[in-house]
Design an enzyme around this catalytic site. Structure first.
Site, PDB file in Angstrom:
ATOM      1  N   HIS A  86      -0.075  88.998  21.151  1.00 41.64           N
ATOM      2  CA  HIS A  86       0.557  90.254  20.716  1.00 41.64           C
ATOM      3  C   HIS A  86       0.123  91.406  21.626  1.00 41.64           C
ATOM      4  O   HIS A  86       0.940  92.264  21.984  1.00 41.64           O
ATOM      5  CB  HIS A  86       0.134  90.603  19.285  1.00 41.64           C
ATOM      6  CG  HIS A  86       0.565  89.625  18.243  1.00 41.64           C
ATOM      7  ND1 HIS A  86      -0.316  88.848  17.545  1.00 41.64           N
ATOM      8  CD2 HIS A  86       1.796  89.308  17.769  1.00 41.64           C
ATOM      9  CE1 HIS A  86       0.339  88.097  16.673  1.00 41.64           C
ATOM     10  NE2 HIS A  86       1.628  88.342  16.794  1.00 41.64           N
ATOM     11  N   MET A 124       4.055  90.039  12.670  1.00 47.56           N
ATOM     12  CA  MET A 124       3.646  89.868  11.270  1.00 47.56           C
ATOM     13  C   MET A 124       2.141  90.133  11.153  1.00 47.56           C
ATOM     14  O   MET A 124       1.495  89.699  10.201  1.00 47.56           O
ATOM     15  CB  MET A 124       4.006  88.471  10.769  1.00 47.56           C
ATOM     16  CG  MET A 124       5.525  88.236  10.784  1.00 47.56           C
ATOM     17  SD  MET A 124       6.124  87.069   9.571  1.00 47.56           S
ATOM     18  CE  MET A 124       5.322  85.572  10.113  1.00 47.56           C
TER      19      MET A 124
HETATM   20  O1  PAF Z   1       7.352  86.173  15.445  1.00 42.73           O
HETATM   21  C1  PAF Z   1       7.065  86.813  14.412  1.00 42.73           C
HETATM   22  O2  PAF Z   1       5.930  87.228  14.186  1.00 42.73           O
HETATM   23  C2  PAF Z   1       8.148  87.094  13.386  1.00 42.73           C
HETATM   24  O3  PAF Z   1       9.026  86.015  13.272  1.00 42.73           O
HETATM   25  C3  PAF Z   1       8.919  88.409  13.647  1.00 42.73           C
HETATM   26  C4  PAF Z   1       9.682  88.359  14.955  1.00 42.73           C
HETATM   27  C5  PAF Z   1       7.936  89.566  13.671  1.00 42.73           C
HETATM   28  C6  PAF Z   1       9.921  88.670  12.527  1.00 42.73           C
HETATM   29  O4  PAF Z   1       9.293  88.776  11.276  1.00 42.73           O
END
Ligand code: PAF
Length: 281
Positions: free
Chosen positions: A37, A30
């Site tokens: 990330h 997100m």
């Molecule tokens: O973990 C996240 O950031 C969200 O839940 C995801 C997996 C991108 C789904 O919108």
């Protein structure tokens, strides 16, 4: 690196790679990317010929009153992180592109999403399953990467992929922590400096529980009590849930095996911020 905004562009990029017999890794996010990330992107770049990072704040997984409007966003920063880590594509659709109107179809699940985060965030896992189903169709990944910090989400996605025969491997990656132990999360940005100084107590309490298990304790009730006692030393941290669960189905268990197959999963409130974390036991 390309930034694609439409499903058609995404499908076209993937079709060319598939045609060439090249593998694809997908990192669903997100946005507001942090080192956690970045570690998922690195794993994907290592394992696959091409990496797609989706940056989409998914409205469907927020209930009314949750933080959809104030969820942090910084596309320039996200672009720089993806570029630096070697992603090929950022898929950054608008909500109207992802969810045409009317929209009637959802991917839903029983059991695994019912407790823990699902108990206080009723929209969350239906939204996560629906958006990930769509992303899996659009990006056709061979592998999709998720952080172990969101343990219930990882269990839900693994089950969905198995139950609905998605042809991909779900790769769970270790949580990445700040030097003081706080698990990285885009929502850490909500913490005031005083709250930020208290937040590492969560991981300290989880490590205390792990130590209890290493000393031979197996009873979940004793482990939960150990966590809550440790947390009570830090004013302002309120436990929303603290559960000892089997990692596969996130169902509570009365005792751990001590072989890493169980987790202590926790959610706490610190001011207006909700933080989650877990530890393998
Ligand atoms: O973990 C996240 O950031 C969200 O839940 C995801 C997996 C991108 C789904 O919108």
């Amino acid at each position: 690196m390309k930034i694609l905004h439409t499903k058609q562009e995404m499908r076209a990029a993937v079709a060319a790679w598939k045609e060439a017999g090249e593998s694809i890794g997908l990192v669903p996010t997100m946005g507001f990317l942090h080192e956690g990330h970045a570690s998922l992107i690195r794993a994907s770049v290592r394992d696959n010929d091409h990496t797609v990072v989706s940056v989409f704040v998914n409205p469907m997984q927020f209930s009314p009153g949750e933080d959809l409007a104030r969820y942090p966003r910084d596309m320039a920063h996200d672009t720089a992180v993806c570029e630096r880590e070697g992603a090929d594509v950022i898929f950054h659709p608008a909500p109207e592109e992802m969810y045409g109107q009317p929209f009637y179809t959802y991917t839903d699940m029983n059991v695994i999403p019912d407790g823990l985060c699902g108990a206080s965030r009723p929209a969350m896992f239906r939204g996560v399953c629906t958006v990930c189903s769509k992303l899996f169709h659009l990006a056709s990944p061979d592998r999709a990467y998720f952080g172990k910090k969101d343990a219930q989400q990882l269990a839900v996605i693994r089950r969905m992929v198995q139950d609905l025969d998605f042809n991909l491997t779900v790769v769970g990656c270790e949580s990445v922590r700040e030097p003081d132990g706080l698990a990285m999360s885009s929502r850490n940005t909500y913490l005031s400096s005083e709250e930020r100084s208290k937040a590492p107590a969560i991981y300290r309490a989880l490590c205390h529980v792990k130590q209890l298990v290493e000393n031979g304790e197996k009873e979940s009730a004793v482990l939960r009590q150990g966590f809550e006692e440790e947390i009570s030393r830090t004013e302002g941290l309120a436990v929303e849930y603290c559960a000892v669960v089997n990692a596969g189905d996130m169902q509570e268990t009365s005792a751990v095996q001590g072989d890493g197959s169980c987790l202590m999963a926790v959610a706490l409130r610190l001011g207006k911020t909700r933080l989650i974390d877990n530890i393998e036991l």
